[in-house]
Design a protein around this motif. Structure first.
Motif, PDB file in Angstrom:
ATOM      1  N   GLY A 245       0.720  -1.148   0.037  1.00  0.00           N
ATOM      2  CA  GLY A 245      -0.215  -0.060  -0.063  1.00  0.00           C
ATOM      3  C   GLY A 245       0.910   1.226  -0.005  1.00  0.00           C
ATOM      4  O   GLY A 245       1.950   1.255   0.815  1.00  0.00           O
ATOM      5  N   TYR A 246       0.391   2.239  -0.811  1.00  0.00           N
ATOM      6  CA  TYR A 246       1.378   3.476  -1.027  1.00  0.00           C
ATOM      7  C   TYR A 246       0.628   4.739  -0.552  1.00  0.00           C
ATOM      8  O   TYR A 246      -0.585   4.703  -0.813  1.00  0.00           O
ATOM      9  N   ASP A 247       1.522   5.780   0.091  1.00  0.00           N
ATOM     10  CA  ASP A 247       0.873   7.070   0.017  1.00  0.00           C
ATOM     11  C   ASP A 247       1.104   7.632  -1.271  1.00  0.00           C
ATOM     12  O   ASP A 247       2.619   7.824  -1.489  1.00  0.00           O
ATOM     13  N   VAL A 248       0.534   8.305  -2.279  1.00  0.00           N
ATOM     14  CA  VAL A 248       0.721   8.609  -3.459  1.00  0.00           C
ATOM     15  C   VAL A 248       0.238  10.222  -3.287  1.00  0.00           C
ATOM     16  O   VAL A 248      -0.911  10.360  -3.307  1.00  0.00           O
ATOM     17  N   PRO A 249       1.275  11.147  -3.687  1.00  0.00           N
ATOM     18  CA  PRO A 249       0.902  12.452  -3.594  1.00  0.00           C
ATOM     19  C   PRO A 249       0.018  12.882  -4.912  1.00  0.00           C
ATOM     20  O   PRO A 249       0.452  12.105  -6.079  1.00  0.00           O
ATOM     21  N   VAL A 250      -0.710  13.716  -4.891  1.00  0.00           N
ATOM     22  CA  VAL A 250      -1.419  14.317  -5.877  1.00  0.00           C
ATOM     23  C   VAL A 250      -0.794  14.978  -6.923  1.00  0.00           C
ATOM     24  O   VAL A 250      -0.692  15.017  -8.152  1.00  0.00           O
ATOM     25  N   GLN A 251       0.256  15.921  -6.256  1.00  0.00           N
ATOM     26  CA  GLN A 251       1.170  16.762  -6.924  1.00  0.00           C
ATOM     27  C   GLN A 251       2.523  16.182  -7.094  1.00  0.00           C
ATOM     28  O   GLN A 251       2.927  15.762  -6.015  1.00  0.00           O
ATOM     29  N   PRO A 252       3.271  15.915  -8.139  1.00  0.00           N
ATOM     30  CA  PRO A 252       4.550  15.573  -8.480  1.00  0.00           C
ATOM     31  C   PRO A 252       5.367  16.739  -7.953  1.00  0.00           C
ATOM     32  O   PRO A 252       4.831  18.021  -7.489  1.00  0.00           O
ATOM     33  N   PRO A 253       6.849  16.628  -7.725  1.00  0.00           N
ATOM     34  CA  PRO A 253       7.474  15.330  -8.211  1.00  0.00           C
ATOM     35  C   PRO A 253       7.549  14.291  -6.969  1.00  0.00           C
ATOM     36  O   PRO A 253       8.247  13.536  -7.132  1.00  0.00           O
ATOM     37  N   ALA A 254       6.983  14.728  -5.732  1.00  0.00           N
ATOM     38  CA  ALA A 254       7.120  13.552  -4.754  1.00  0.00           C
ATOM     39  C   ALA A 254       6.684  11.963  -5.208  1.00  0.00           C
ATOM     40  O   ALA A 254       5.518  12.032  -5.857  1.00  0.00           O
ATOM     41  N   ALA A 255       7.594  11.338  -4.713  1.00  0.00           N
ATOM     42  CA  ALA A 255       7.327   9.828  -5.136  1.00  0.00           C
ATOM     43  C   ALA A 255       6.238   9.092  -4.299  1.00  0.00           C
ATOM     44  O   ALA A 255       6.379   9.576  -3.059  1.00  0.00           O
ATOM     45  N   PRO A 256       5.796   8.074  -4.620  1.00  0.00           N
ATOM     46  CA  PRO A 256       4.937   7.234  -3.962  1.00  0.00           C
ATOM     47  C   PRO A 256       5.721   6.610  -2.879  1.00  0.00           C
ATOM     48  O   PRO A 256       6.945   6.173  -2.973  1.00  0.00           O
ATOM     49  N   GLU A 257       5.207   6.478  -1.329  1.00  0.00           N
ATOM     50  CA  GLU A 257       5.735   5.768  -0.303  1.00  0.00           C
ATOM     51  C   GLU A 257       5.150   4.664   0.067  1.00  0.00           C
ATOM     52  O   GLU A 257       4.052   4.728   0.291  1.00  0.00           O
ATOM     53  N   ASP A 258       5.914   3.731   0.362  1.00  0.00           N
ATOM     54  CA  ASP A 258       5.302   2.323   0.648  1.00  0.00           C
ATOM     55  C   ASP A 258       4.971   2.202   2.487  1.00  0.00           C
ATOM     56  O   ASP A 258       5.993   2.593   2.999  1.00  0.00           O
ATOM     57  N   ILE A 259       3.592   2.206   2.511  1.00  0.00           N
ATOM     58  CA  ILE A 259       3.276   2.651   4.022  1.00  0.00           C
ATOM     59  C   ILE A 259       2.155   1.144   4.347  1.00  0.00           C
ATOM     60  O   ILE A 259       1.566   1.332   5.190  1.00  0.00           O
ATOM     61  N   SER A 260       2.725   0.269   3.753  1.00  0.00           N
ATOM     62  CA  SER A 260       1.964  -1.111   3.879  1.00  0.00           C
ATOM     63  C   SER A 260       2.015  -1.269   5.258  1.00  0.00           C
ATOM     64  O   SER A 260       0.798  -1.887   6.090  1.00  0.00           O
ATOM     65  N   GLU A 261       3.065  -1.226   6.059  1.00  0.00           N
ATOM     66  CA  GLU A 261       3.372  -1.767   7.329  1.00  0.00           C
ATOM     67  C   GLU A 261       3.461  -0.457   8.371  1.00  0.00           C
ATOM     68  O   GLU A 261       4.039  -0.673   9.631  1.00  0.00           O
ATOM     69  N   LEU A 262       2.849   0.641   8.045  1.00  0.00           N
ATOM     70  CA  LEU A 262       2.954   1.940   8.808  1.00  0.00           C
ATOM     71  C   LEU A 262       1.979   1.836  10.149  1.00  0.00           C
ATOM     72  O   LEU A 262       2.765   2.206  11.139  1.00  0.00           O
ATOM     73  N   ILE A 263       1.073   1.168  10.179  1.00  0.00           N
ATOM     74  CA  ILE A 263      -0.090   1.250  11.278  1.00  0.00           C
ATOM     75  C   ILE A 263      -0.511  -0.074  11.786  1.00  0.00           C
ATOM     76  O   ILE A 263      -0.683  -0.836  10.812  1.00  0.00           O
ATOM     77  N   GLY A 264      -0.154  -0.510  12.900  1.00  0.00           N
ATOM     78  CA  GLY A 264      -0.706  -1.716  13.385  1.00  0.00           C
ATOM     79  C   GLY A 264      -2.275  -1.928  13.475  1.00  0.00           C
ATOM     80  O   GLY A 264      -3.000  -0.967  13.346  1.00  0.00           O
ATOM     81  N   ALA A 265      -2.836  -3.093  13.503  1.00  0.00           N
ATOM     82  CA  ALA A 265      -4.255  -3.450  13.495  1.00  0.00           C
ATOM     83  C   ALA A 265      -4.775  -3.150  14.956  1.00  0.00           C
ATOM     84  O   ALA A 265      -5.920  -3.151  15.039  1.00  0.00           O
ATOM     85  N   SER A 266      -4.102  -3.190  15.851  1.00  0.00           N
ATOM     86  CA  SER A 266      -4.590  -2.921  17.209  1.00  0.00           C
ATOM     87  C   SER A 266      -5.434  -1.855  17.673  1.00  0.00           C
ATOM     88  O   SER A 266      -6.555  -2.106  18.272  1.00  0.00           O
ATOM     89  N   GLY A 267      -5.234  -0.807  16.778  1.00  0.00           N
ATOM     90  CA  GLY A 267      -6.130   0.593  17.168  1.00  0.00           C
ATOM     91  C   GLY A 267      -7.171   0.534  16.286  1.00  0.00           C
ATOM     92  O   GLY A 267      -8.109   1.592  16.442  1.00  0.00           O
ATOM     93  N   VAL A 268      -7.362  -0.410  15.363  1.00  0.00           N
ATOM     94  CA  VAL A 268      -8.602  -0.345  14.704  1.00  0.00           C
ATOM     95  C   VAL A 268      -9.465  -1.777  14.964  1.00  0.00           C
ATOM     96  O   VAL A 268     -10.767  -1.490  14.694  1.00  0.00           O
ATOM     97  N   TRP A 269      -8.867  -2.767  15.168  1.00  0.00           N
ATOM     98  CA  TRP A 269      -9.387  -4.098  15.723  1.00  0.00           C
ATOM     99  C   TRP A 269     -10.707  -4.442  14.741  1.00  0.00           C
ATOM    100  O   TRP A 269     -10.802  -4.623  13.504  1.00  0.00           O
ATOM    101  N   ALA A 270     -11.987  -4.442  15.511  1.00  0.00           N
ATOM    102  CA  ALA A 270     -13.333  -4.856  14.730  1.00  0.00           C
ATOM    103  C   ALA A 270     -13.746  -3.911  13.997  1.00  0.00           C
ATOM    104  O   ALA A 270     -14.783  -4.138  12.881  1.00  0.00           O
ATOM    105  N   SER A 271     -13.214  -2.609  13.746  1.00  0.00           N
ATOM    106  CA  SER A 271     -13.682  -1.601  12.762  1.00  0.00           C
ATOM    107  C   SER A 271     -12.944  -1.588  11.675  1.00  0.00           C
ATOM    108  O   SER A 271     -13.285  -0.891  10.622  1.00  0.00           O
ATOM    109  N   GLY A 272     -11.646  -2.212  11.498  1.00  0.00           N
ATOM    110  CA  GLY A 272     -10.848  -2.165  10.283  1.00  0.00           C
ATOM    111  C   GLY A 272      -9.517  -2.890  10.282  1.00  0.00           C
ATOM    112  O   GLY A 272      -8.674  -2.707   9.417  1.00  0.00           O
ATOM    113  N   GLY A 273      -9.415  -3.885  11.196  1.00  0.00           N
ATOM    114  CA  GLY A 273      -7.972  -4.403  11.320  1.00  0.00           C
ATOM    115  C   GLY A 273      -7.776  -5.700  10.582  1.00  0.00           C
ATOM    116  O   GLY A 273      -6.687  -6.097  10.650  1.00  0.00           O
ATOM    117  N   ILE A 274      -8.917  -6.295   9.947  1.00  0.00           N
ATOM    118  CA  ILE A 274      -8.749  -7.711   9.165  1.00  0.00           C
ATOM    119  C   ILE A 274      -7.924  -7.435   8.034  1.00  0.00           C
ATOM    120  O   ILE A 274      -7.864  -6.481   7.199  1.00  0.00           O
TER     121      ILE A 274
END
Length: 392
Positions: A245-274
């Motif tokens: 999963g990437y953070d993709v800026p709308v405006q260049p020239p910033a490049a997409p940044e891989d944020i796949s493992e940025l946030i843990g699931a414990s803080g979202v749990w039954a609302s979005g952690g699956i």
């Protein structure tokens, strides 16, 4: 579930929704969808490619359309910008707020078994929660008409996440962040999407069964539907293989940044952690929307529609049911759920009989607050895919 979108330096702005050039011309929305076939698939694939090329668009996207036993997989871009690997239906991904449909499935199965009632209240099942919330019912939690304040907007919660995105929260104490607050409105009087609702649903399910929510998911949802690659973790790690999963800026020239493992699931749990895969999500929505898990009587209760949209809004006109949404498109109706979280955006939908389904996954976050033009384009593309799904 929408969470704060990280900045280029992994900062989580408190003002972001937990939730450029005009893009409308990029997608042609015909009055009617063409019959399925090579020509239709080429047109749909072209629209996926346009999403990938759009400012702020996802590096990769995959759509799985299924009619009965016949499955079509359409994709564009890549799941990994470093290797160029294509997105696969067996890749793991964060399913965001489509996880709320799973908590609905658990709760409604318990309703069918008589362990829970749709009119059961927080006061009866969760007496330790604030007295001001005690009249809220399970039905109101499932339809986002409860009035519970959203813990994920709490300044204290956001400050912890800002300081340490990998912080291990006590998932069963997430409502403590808003325990001092009163309800936002009289329960049942209006609709307001809240991540607190499905935390309370999971806690109710645990209270009446004495079984942890993760085990209830396995017993009541994963096993009956044959979901072999779906889990609710606590940490931030993604199982291999996975869509990055990437953070993709709308405006260049910033490049997409891989944020796949940025946030843990414990803080979202039954609302979005699956975490799941397009293959498993196809199986899930076909069974869930089609009523395979619950009785017809409970299914009728689930489909009492109220005004309300999923987050982000799904294709066409949206109505809210009990942990499911009705999407009325120009070609017909499908039932399902959407979701967005840093790095991922999801739509799962199926016909009310479960015979036709669509799973649509992006490898970047798209919502009204951060990328409104791209969301408009995405919803048009999703509607075109629904039309391709429904047309004979």
């Amino acid at each position: 579930m929408p969470l704060p979108r990280p900045s280029r330096h992994l900062r989580l702005p408190v003002g972001a929704v937990l939730a450029g050039a005009c893009l409308a011309a990029l997608v042609s929305a015909p009055a009617e969808a063409d019959p399925p076939g090579p020509t239709t698939d080429r047109a749909l694939r072209s629209q996926l490619e346009q999403l990938v090329r759009a400012p702020g668009g996802p590096p990769g996207v995959i759509a799985v359309l299924q009619r009965g036993d016949s499955r079509r997989i359409l994709r564009a871009g890549t799941t990994d910008l470093a290797t160029g690997r294509p997105v696969e239906p067996t890749d793991h991904m964060r399913i965001a707020s489509t996880a709320k449909a799973f908590s609905g499935a658990v709760a409604l199965r318990l309703v069918d078994r008589g362990a829970l009632g749709l009119d059961d209240t927080i006061g009866r099942r969760l007496p330790a929660l604030p007295r001001a919330w005690r009249a809220v019912t399970l039905r109101q939690l499932l339809t986002h008409t409860s009035g519970l304040p959203d813990y994920s907007r709490s300044p204290e919660f956001l400050a912890i996440l800002q300081a340490d995105p990998h912080h291990r929260f006590d998932s069963r104490r997430l409502l403590d962040f808003v325990a001092g607050q009163r309800l936002l409105f009289r329960p049942g009087s209006r609709y307001q999407y809240s991540n607190s609702d499905n935390i309370a649903v999971a806690l109710m399910a645990e209270a009446v069964t004495g079984v942890r929510y993760e085990e209830l998911l396995r017993r009541l949802v994963y096993r009956p539907l044959g979901l072999h690659d779906t889990s609710l973790p606590q940490g931030f790690e993604m199982p291999e293989p996975y869509m990055r999963g990437y953070d993709v800026p709308v405006q260049p020239p910033a490049a997409p940044e891989d944020i796949s493992e940025l946030i843990g699931a414990s803080g979202v749990w039954a609302s979005g952690g699956i975490i799941s895969t397009p293959r498993d999500m196809t199986r899930f929505i076909r069974g869930y929307a089609g009523g395979a898990l619950i009785s017809r009587a409970t299914l009728r209760e689930q489909r009492r529609w109220v005004d309300g949209a999923s987050e982000p809004a799904g294709p066409g006109a949206n109505k809210a049911g009990a942990a499911i949404f009705r999407y009325t498109t120009r070609c017909g109706v499908v039932l399902g759920h959407t979701g967005n979280t840093p790095g991922y955006t999801q739509l799962i939908a199926a016909t009310p009989d479960g015979e036709r389904s669509l799973t649509f996954s992006l490898t970047t976050q798209v919502n009204e607050a951060t990328k409104p033009q791209l969301l408009k384009q995405l919803r048009e593309v999703e509607e075109n895919f629904v039309c391709a799904l429904l047309r004979d």
